[in-house]
Design a protein around this motif. Structure first.
Motif, mmCIF file in Angstrom:
data_model
loop_
_atom_site.group_PDB
_atom_site.id
_atom_site.type_symbol
_atom_site.label_atom_id
_atom_site.label_comp_id
_atom_site.label_asym_id
_atom_site.label_seq_id
_atom_site.Cartn_x
_atom_site.Cartn_y
_atom_site.Cartn_z
ATOM 1 N N ARG A 28 0.852 -1.187 0.000
ATOM 2 C CA ARG A 28 0.000 0.000 0.000
ATOM 3 C C ARG A 28 0.889 1.238 0.000
ATOM 4 O O ARG A 28 1.899 1.296 0.694
ATOM 5 N N GLN A 29 0.529 2.233 -0.790
ATOM 6 C CA GLN A 29 1.358 3.418 -0.976
ATOM 7 C C GLN A 29 0.693 4.644 -0.351
ATOM 8 O O GLN A 29 -0.530 4.703 -0.220
ATOM 9 N N TYR A 30 1.499 5.625 -0.023
ATOM 10 C CA TYR A 30 1.020 6.928 0.438
ATOM 11 C C TYR A 30 1.550 7.987 -0.515
ATOM 12 O O TYR A 30 2.764 8.154 -0.659
ATOM 13 N N LEU A 31 0.646 8.668 -1.192
ATOM 14 C CA LEU A 31 1.015 9.758 -2.102
ATOM 15 C C LEU A 31 0.296 11.022 -1.634
ATOM 16 O O LEU A 31 -0.899 11.199 -1.882
ATOM 17 N N PRO A 32 1.000 11.917 -0.951
ATOM 18 C CA PRO A 32 0.336 13.073 -0.341
ATOM 19 C C PRO A 32 -0.246 14.068 -1.346
ATOM 20 O O PRO A 32 -1.145 14.826 -0.997
ATOM 21 N N MET A 33 0.226 14.076 -2.575
ATOM 22 C CA MET A 33 -0.249 15.039 -3.562
ATOM 23 C C MET A 33 -1.483 14.565 -4.334
ATOM 24 O O MET A 33 -2.031 15.309 -5.135
ATOM 25 N N LYS A 34 -1.911 13.327 -4.120
ATOM 26 C CA LYS A 34 -3.069 12.785 -4.826
ATOM 27 C C LYS A 34 -4.338 12.992 -3.995
ATOM 28 O O LYS A 34 -4.276 13.024 -2.765
ATOM 29 N N PRO A 35 -5.508 13.095 -4.639
ATOM 30 C CA PRO A 35 -6.764 13.183 -3.880
ATOM 31 C C PRO A 35 -7.012 11.931 -3.028
ATOM 32 O O PRO A 35 -7.507 12.024 -1.915
ATOM 33 N N THR A 36 -6.672 10.768 -3.566
ATOM 34 C CA THR A 36 -6.727 9.522 -2.810
ATOM 35 C C THR A 36 -5.315 9.267 -2.308
ATOM 36 O O THR A 36 -4.439 8.871 -3.064
ATOM 37 N N LYS A 37 -5.099 9.480 -1.022
ATOM 38 C CA LYS A 37 -3.732 9.459 -0.493
ATOM 39 C C LYS A 37 -3.199 8.060 -0.204
ATOM 40 O O LYS A 37 -2.021 7.812 -0.372
ATOM 41 N N TRP A 38 -4.037 7.127 0.223
ATOM 42 C CA TRP A 38 -3.611 5.764 0.552
ATOM 43 C C TRP A 38 -4.244 4.783 -0.412
ATOM 44 O O TRP A 38 -5.437 4.866 -0.704
ATOM 45 N N GLY A 39 -3.456 3.841 -0.905
ATOM 46 C CA GLY A 39 -4.008 2.825 -1.788
ATOM 47 C C GLY A 39 -2.929 2.086 -2.547
ATOM 48 O O GLY A 39 -1.760 2.067 -2.178
ATOM 49 N N VAL A 40 -3.343 1.476 -3.640
ATOM 50 C CA VAL A 40 -2.453 0.708 -4.510
ATOM 51 C C VAL A 40 -2.111 1.586 -5.715
ATOM 52 O O VAL A 40 -3.009 2.080 -6.403
ATOM 53 N N LYS A 41 -0.825 1.778 -5.950
ATOM 54 C CA LYS A 41 -0.389 2.628 -7.058
ATOM 55 C C LYS A 41 -0.310 1.810 -8.342
ATOM 56 O O LYS A 41 0.205 0.697 -8.342
ATOM 57 N N VAL A 42 -0.829 2.386 -9.407
ATOM 58 C CA VAL A 42 -0.837 1.751 -10.723
ATOM 59 C C VAL A 42 -0.335 2.764 -11.738
ATOM 60 O O VAL A 42 -0.818 3.896 -11.787
#
Length: 105
Positions: free
Chosen positions: A69-83
């Motif tokens: 599971r990834q954390y991307l602070p700049m995305k609207p969905t911050k936690w999830g699976v990156k594709v």
């Protein structure tokens, strides 16, 4: 679809034989790898892009426990699976994708 029907389908939906000896169990997506490959083959076979494509990282929202599971602070969905997704610019049709199944911190 009712909740009970969904639960019944979900209970018996199984994508991989756990006793199969020919799978790479080091791959964190081994239970659904053949299905992802099938989808990718179908996406590429059914539509031909016009040449203008966009490559971007997308996030599939996921709040459960998952080792990649990834954390991307700049995305609207911050936690999830990156594709990583390659899509046609004019229509948004996905022609290629890659699920990131390792965590980079």
């Amino acid at each position: 679809m009712s909740r009970d029907r969904f639960v019944a389908i979900w209970r018996y939906l199984h994508l991989q034989n756990n006793q199969a000896a020919d799978v790479n169990k080091d791959d964190k997506l081994w239970k659904m790898r053949w299905f992802l490959n099938y989808l990718l083959d179908r996406f590429q076979a059914l539509y031909e892009v016009d040449g203008n494509v966009s490559v971007d990282e997308s996030m599939i929202k996921f709040k459960g426990r998952l080792s990649f599971r990834q954390y991307l602070p700049m995305k609207p969905t911050k936690w999830g699976v990156k594709v990583w997704v390659m899509a046609e610019s004019s229509t948004g049709y996905v022609t290629n994708f890659q699920v990131v199944s390792h965590t980079v911190w």
